[in-house]
Design an enzyme around this catalytic site. Structure first.
Site, PDB file in Angstrom:
ATOM      1  N   SER A   1       0.866  -1.187   0.000  1.00 14.51           N
ATOM      2  CA  SER A   1       0.000   0.000   0.000  1.00 14.51           C
ATOM      3  C   SER A   1       0.894   1.225   0.000  1.00 14.51           C
ATOM      4  O   SER A   1       1.492   1.560   1.028  1.00 14.51           O
ATOM      5  CB  SER A   1      -0.905  -0.002   1.241  1.00 14.51           C
ATOM      6  OG  SER A   1      -1.780  -1.099   1.213  1.00 14.51           O
TER       7      SER A   1
ATOM      8  N   LYS B   1      -7.115   1.756  -2.570  1.00 19.42           N
ATOM      9  CA  LYS B   1      -6.680   1.320  -1.244  1.00 19.42           C
ATOM     10  C   LYS B   1      -6.665   2.489  -0.261  1.00 19.42           C
ATOM     11  O   LYS B   1      -7.058   2.343   0.899  1.00 19.42           O
ATOM     12  CB  LYS B   1      -5.301   0.681  -1.320  1.00 19.42           C
ATOM     13  CG  LYS B   1      -4.745   0.227   0.052  1.00 19.42           C
ATOM     14  CD  LYS B   1      -5.691  -0.753   0.757  1.00 19.42           C
ATOM     15  CE  LYS B   1      -5.243  -1.079   2.175  1.00 19.42           C
ATOM     16  NZ  LYS B   1      -4.032  -1.881   2.259  1.00 19.42           N
TER      17      LYS B   1
END
Length: 293
Positions: free
Chosen positions: A93, A168
């Site tokens: 991420s 995300k």
């Protein structure tokens, strides 16, 4: 069966790699710590470039943007070992903006790039039930989809490179605000003299029901803050959201508030706890704990 390289065998990466290994793929791995026992049949490589030389597909699962850049383009990095036609999949991420830059550099080497961050935590990684948000070319996504299906259930091609990471960040905003909301609700109930466990049970049958209330609400009550997903990592994700918002002149006031609660936790040395421990910052302000565990 494919030759898969996997770099980053932490809380999430290890079970994800294990699921691919159990599916019969040949695995080449590299990690800063010891290779887990469950991956002992995989080949441990001496460098990130060696992983790229051996594998057809290289998967990264790393903590932050600088880690991904170093592994890809540092000395003896993945880029140094790539040959035309190979695929890099970053499941970390990280910054959507930097992701686009990384993808362009990998594409210039004649290779494909997907950003495919995940949601679901350690539980989802072990159960191969992760939500996977993918950015990249559709044809590349279709080739990689059988691999994603060994690691997750809800798999979506969102758009081009960077769009997976943007999704995300949006996910992390929602999760953080829900954790804060559950923490405030249970703290309010407990301070008022109600049993927080019974309050949670009642709320699970109504419109306030959520996975956050179910899983993290229970953690707050039982005081089980061993990390599934650390506050420090979630704090990093919210910083990405706020940096992106600043660049786009977008106000995210609730995200900023949640980021400050996490900052308070970090200041007290709680950044290695599970992100459900965000409630500890609220408890400190109220001089009251949701429960004693």
């Amino acid at each position: 069966m494919m030759k898969i390289g996997f770099i980053g065998l932490g809380i999430m990466g290890a079970p994800m790699a294990q699921n691919l290994l159990q599916a019969g793929h040949e695995m080449f791995v590299r990690t800063r710590s010891k290779v887990p026992e469950a991956l002992k049949t995989a080949t441990a490589c001496a460098s990130n470039a060696d992983v790229a030389r051996a594998a057809d597909v290289v998967i990264l699962m790393l903590p932050d943007t600088p880690d991904v850049e170093q592994v890809l383009f540092g000395d003896d990095g993945v880029a140094a070992g790539l040959s035309k036609g190979k695929t890099v999949i970053d499941m970390s991420s990280i910054s959507p903006i930097d992701t686009k830059r990384f993808a362009k550099k990998i594409n210039e080497l004649g290779c494909d790039y997907l950003d495919a961050p995940v949601s679901g935590g350690e539980v989802g990684a072990k159960a191969a039930s992760l939500t996977i948000m993918v950015g990249g070319d559709e044809a590349v996504f279709e080739r990689a989809k059988p691999l994603f299906e060994k690691m997750g259930k809800n798999i979506t091609l969102v758009g081009g490179n960077g769009d997976g990471q943007t999704t995300k960040v949006a996910n992390q905003i929602i999760v953080a605000l829900n954790i804060a909301a559950v923490g405030e609700a249970l703290l309010f109930a407990s301070k008022a003299g109600a049993d927080p466990a019974k309050v949670r049970q009642a709320l699970m049958g109504g419109f306030a029901a959520s996975r956050i209330l179910e899983v993290h609400g229970e953690r707050m009550i039982k005081r089980t803050f061993n990390p599934g997903f650390r506050i420090g990592l979630h704090q990093k994700d919210l910083n990405l959201a706020l940096a992106g918002a600043k660049a786009m002149s977008v106000a995210l006031p609730q995200t900023a508030s949640a980021a400050q609660l996490m900052q308070s936790c970090a200041a007290h040395g709680w950044d290695q706890l599970d992100h459900s421990a965000l409630v500890k910052a609220l408890e400190q302000m109220a001089a009251h704990e949701v429960a004693k565990g």
